[in-house]
Enzyme design. Structure first.
Site, mmCIF file in Angstrom:
data_model
loop_
_atom_site.group_PDB
_atom_site.id
_atom_site.type_symbol
_atom_site.label_atom_id
_atom_site.label_comp_id
_atom_site.label_asym_id
_atom_site.label_seq_id
_atom_site.Cartn_x
_atom_site.Cartn_y
_atom_site.Cartn_z
ATOM 1 N N GLU A 64 2.439 -0.630 2.957
ATOM 2 C CA GLU A 64 1.248 0.542 2.956
ATOM 3 C C GLU A 64 1.952 1.504 1.831
ATOM 4 O O GLU A 64 0.994 2.260 1.029
ATOM 5 C CB GLU A 64 1.170 1.057 4.436
ATOM 6 N N GLU A 75 -5.117 -5.772 -2.693
ATOM 7 C CA GLU A 75 -4.240 -6.332 -1.528
ATOM 8 C C GLU A 75 -3.456 -7.537 -2.012
ATOM 9 O O GLU A 75 -2.379 -7.811 -1.686
ATOM 10 C CB GLU A 75 -5.268 -7.038 -0.562
HETATM 11 N N1 TRP Z 1 -5.940 -1.988 3.801
HETATM 12 C C1 TRP Z 1 -5.307 -2.243 4.820
HETATM 13 C C2 TRP Z 1 -3.767 -3.017 4.552
HETATM 14 O O1 TRP Z 1 -3.740 -4.126 4.070
HETATM 15 C C3 TRP Z 1 -5.859 -3.095 5.959
HETATM 16 C C4 TRP Z 1 -7.098 -2.935 6.632
HETATM 17 C C5 TRP Z 1 -8.228 -3.195 5.977
HETATM 18 C C6 TRP Z 1 -7.533 -2.269 7.790
HETATM 19 N N2 TRP Z 1 -9.430 -2.873 6.785
HETATM 20 C C7 TRP Z 1 -8.959 -2.367 7.963
HETATM 21 C C8 TRP Z 1 -6.695 -1.892 8.688
HETATM 22 C C9 TRP Z 1 -9.474 -1.932 9.201
HETATM 23 C C10 TRP Z 1 -7.098 -1.438 9.926
HETATM 24 C C11 TRP Z 1 -8.593 -1.374 10.188
HETATM 25 O O2 TRP Z 1 -2.736 -2.460 4.674
HETATM 26 ZN ZN ZN Z 2 -2.891 -3.653 2.047
#
Ligand code: TRP
Ligand code: ZN
Length: 815
Positions: A276, A298
């Site tokens: 994160e 990602e």
């Molecule tokens: N972007 C977040 C990560 O990869 C993950 C994520 C995407 C997320 N959609 C979400 C987390 C919905 C919680 C709920 O770190």
């Molecule tokens: Zn992520």
């Protein structure tokens, strides 16, 4: 409605600034927005769902238009203008955990991917980036949003898409730290938790500081606000979320002390905190143009967190763990009805594309790119990426162009890794003649890709005669030649240099004993174990050469973490996948029986060595070396339990002063069917701890010979709560993960899973949809099981009012 990459059009309007005021109330929260738009077209479309519109104005004049189900269309001036709205939402009724919701009396948000539209009317798409100012009105003591604190609220100067918006309000306490950046700026670090959890933040804080330092040292990336906040919440759909300056975490990936968290939990916390944090540059400063480009942030951020964890711990062990996960989740996905390219081309519901393919294969693709352009080329390309695209919303084309410009390499063929689904197969033939060793590689599956194949050659005595060299396979068939005084033994695909299935006749026992590449040494043991398991399933005895090779490795002097991994037998699901790939219909009961027979034989072969391997517990410390010794100790304890009926594990359970040993010993006892008393003791001790109790639910199902019966009992437990995703997953995902239990011949496992998915769907469609992928392996099994699995998918599809999320998943799986 299907959304297609090919239909992308730029936004009609650019947002210059966003001003938000929240009047928090559990059922009647008011959100007052003031959005400055730059000059654009005559019509503005704003996204908005489940919002009660109180009033809206353009340049101070009330609008006449009314919202529809998904948003608001209005006529606007062609010059710059200000849109203002007041809407009402009900966070306490929001069980989907998307948008603004409540968890344990605390307000929090989750906006990725399209949750902001459940908070207010807005062009909720990642290519609209703007600075935000936020004010929160509430009696709660702690009020947080993105950016830096300012008089009366929060100001985030960095333009960001709405999916990175966050708000938290609650009765929280901070575990504080600080960090001085490489240019000498002080950053206040806070981990916000509920009172009582302050003593479980130390490890996460250390991990955050290590991540910040590492991103400066390795990528030259510095943090860019005066404060970095992390909040732990109990009700969360995924692992964590990288909101600018205000990361929100599933509490199980923050809170840890040795008594409550296992060594694996600590490692995962370190990795997710890093992930994160790393998004601040790869995701936030440079974001995605549209959701088809999700892997841009990602894949890269997973790759970065894997590098980081390798640097903090052991690269070899980390690589093995990552590949285990890749094969278990991504290869599985890629070989079934849910297969899709790393960059998908169409979706119904974007939440369904936060997948192993986008994340894990997305990271593999970057690892290959780095191998192909070299470490220096990679560093130059990344510098150019940050330079050129800071503040922008980008595409995979932008990403690849940076590599082309920085290294001069043409990546047209490489791009196929992003656009084609499926796991390529690489077939290997060897020949040795007249002092020349020839390796003929052919690739199948999709159009020919550039595949980096890391190769080493070993002599008959195990000496390395060719150190690791990267071959570039670009043609359908290609031969590589090496002068060699004698016929060498090839170690192919070292370090798992590409996400492919290798087809090659190999002497696994020799490589297990001699390979100088630790990954391939482990791989040889793994492949041999699968060969042996396939034999046992077909009625053969457990092979002595496997037992001898493994015994030699495990009692040798390699890294204990590596030896612990070598002792881990291939999982039942993994074996089912392997059998299916080789044209055999897997029988779940026979797989389980074979695996148990192998564990029993291994225990007997190692009988004289187990107590030395078990050793004695050490005073706990979180360092990876000690965690490795503990993993080996517990792997040996599990084998011993098959010989002594759990006597030693019961002693270890009673003596345990940390969760690794406590949960590890409990698992040993449950596995040999004598864990009932320990499970009761565990429950009595931990019933007030949500995170620890999740382990209690999971372990009992995972290690049961009657997973359906156990699940049926545990859903009756007063602490089972389907509204909490962690608890739901702890029980229902454990059912799906108990291979022989889930695939019970009478279909009871399938029915039970479908029952619960149907029940969860109206409450939390995102989590229901995600968990439905347990059905994606139906084509592996016999006709009866196939029919029963598909029946359950059709039953799900026929459910009235089914969510778009679950409908898309079930629809894709039945075809
Ligand atoms: N972007 C977040 C990560 O990869 C993950 C994520 C995407 C997320 N959609 C979400 C987390 C919905 C919680 C709920 O770190
Ligand atoms: Zn992520």
């Amino acid at each position: 409605m299907t959304v297609r990459l090919a239909d992308y059009t730029p936004p009609s309007h650019i947002v210059e600034h966003v001003d938000l005021t929240f009047r928090l109330h559990p059922t009647q929260t008011r959100v007052i927005s003031r959005i400055r738009f730059a000059a654009g077209g005559p019509v503005l479309r704003l996204d908005g769902e489940k919002l009660r519109l109180i009033s809206a104005r353009v340049d101070g004049v009330a609008i006449a238009e009314q919202p529809d189900e998904t948003g608001l269309t209005l006529a606007v001036p062609e010059a710059a203008f200000t849109f203002e709205a007041e809407v009402e939402i009900s966070p306490s009724e929001n069980t989907a955990l998307e948008g603004l919701y409540m968890s344990n009396g605390m307000y929090c948000t989750q906006c990725e991917a399209e949750g902001f539209r459940k908070i207010t009317f807005y062009p909720d798409r990642p290519d609209v980036m703007a600075p935000f100012r936020v004010r929160i009105e509430s009696d709660l003591p702690v009020l947080l949003s993105n950016g830096d604190p300012v008089d009366g609220g929060w100001d985030d100067p960095w333009p960001k898409p709405s999916y990175l918006f966050a708000l938290v309000a609650g009765d929280l306490v901070a575990h504080r730290g600080s960090f001085t950046t490489m240019s000498g700026r002080e950053v206040a670090l806070n981990i916000w938790v509920r009172p009582g959890d302050e003593d479980r933040c130390d490890y996460a804080m250390g991990a955050l500081i290590r991540s910040m330092k590492w991103d400066e040292q390795v990528y030259g990336r510095e943090y860019d606000l005066s404060v970095f906040n992390i909040v732990a919440v109990d009700d969360f759909n995924m692992g964590a979320m990288e909101n600018k300056g205000l990361n929100i975490f599933n509490s199980k990936y923050v809170l840890a002390r040795p008594e409550t968290a296992t060594d694996e939990d600590f490692a995962r916390i370190e990795a997710i905190i890093a992930h994160e944090y790393f998004h601040n540059w790869t995701g936030n400063r440079i974001t995605c143009r549209d959701w088809f480009q999700l892997c841009l942030k990602e894949g890269l951020t997973v790759f970065r967190d894997q590098q980081f964890s390798g640097d903090m711990r052991s690269h070899a062990v980390k690589r093995i763990e990552d590949v285990l996960m890749l094969r278990a989740r991504q290869f599985r996905e890629d070989s079934g009805p849910l297969a899709h390219p790393v960059r998908p081309e169409a979706y119904e519901e974007i939440n369904n594309f936060y997948t192993a393919t986008v994340y894990e294969k997305g990271a593999e693709v970057i690892g290959m790119l780095k191998l192909l352009v070299g470490d220096e080329g990679y560093a130059r390309a990344l510098d150019l990426y940050f330079d050129r695209h800071d503040g922008q919303a980008c595409t995979i084309e932008d990403w690849l162009r940076v590599f082309e410009d920085a290294t001069g390499r043409d990546l047209a063929q490489f791009k196929r890794w992003y656009t084609e689904a499926g796991t390529p197969r690489v077939h290997v033939e060897e020949a040795y003649e007249n002092g020349e060793y020839a390796l003929t590689l052919s690739q199948k599956g999709g159009s020919p890709k550039v595949i980096p194949i890391a190769l080493g050659l070993l002599g008959a005595n195990g000496d390395e005669v060719l150190p690791t060299t990267v071959l570039e396979l670009t043609e359908p068939v290609q031969t590589f030649r090496f002068p060699a005084a004698a016929r060498p033994v090839a170690s192919v695909l070292r370090g798992f240099s590409a996400p492919v299935e290798l087809e090659m006749q190999r002497d696994h026992a020799f490589l297990l004993a001699h390979d100088t590449d630790p990954f391939n040494r482990w791989e040889a043991g793994r492949a041999l174990a699968k060969e042996v398991m396939a034999g046992v399933i077909a009625g053969a005895p457990v092979r002595a050469d496997w037992l001898d090779g493994l015994a030699a490795l495990v009692t040798g002097d390699m890294d204990p973490a590596f030896r612990a991994l070598a002792l881990r037998l291939p999982g039942e699901d993994d074996m089912a996948q392997t059998l299916h790939a080789s044209g055999v219909v897997p029988d779940p009961d026979r797989i389980r029986a074979a695996r148990k027979a192998m564990a029993q034989a291994l225990a007997e072969r190692l009988r004289g060595d187990l107590s030395a391997l078990i050793g004695s517990p050490e005073p706990w410390s979180p360092d990876p070396a000690q965690a490795g010794r503990r993993a080996l100790r517990l792997a040996a304890l599990s084998l011993l339990s098959r010989l002594d009926g759990g006597a030693e594990a019961a002693r270890a359970y009673a003596a345990a002063d940390n969760m690794t040993e406590e949960a590890g010993a409990l698992a040993c006892l449950l596995e040999v069917g004598v864990g009932a008393d320990a499970a009761l003791a565990f429950e009595a001790k931990w019933r007030h701890d949500r995170i620890v109790m999740d382990k209690w639910f999971t372990l009992q199902i995972l290690h049961s010979d009657d997973a359906v019966g156990m699940t049926g009992r545990l859903v009756q437990h007063p602490l089972f709560d389907m509204k909490n995703p962690n608890r739901f997953r702890a029980v229902i995902s454990a059912l799906a993960a108990n291979h022989a239990g889930f695939h019970r011949a009478d279909g009871a496992g399938y029915r039970l899973l479908a029952d619960w998915l149907i029940r969860l769907d109206p409450v939390n469609p995102q989590t229901a949809a995600r968990m439905s992928s347990a059905f994606d392996s139906w084509s592996r099994y016999d006709a009866d099981r196939q029919a029963m699995m598909k029946d359950q998918l059709r039953r799900i599809l026929a459910t009235p009012g089914l969510s778009r999320d679950l409908a898309e998943m079930a629809g894709r799986m039945v075809g």
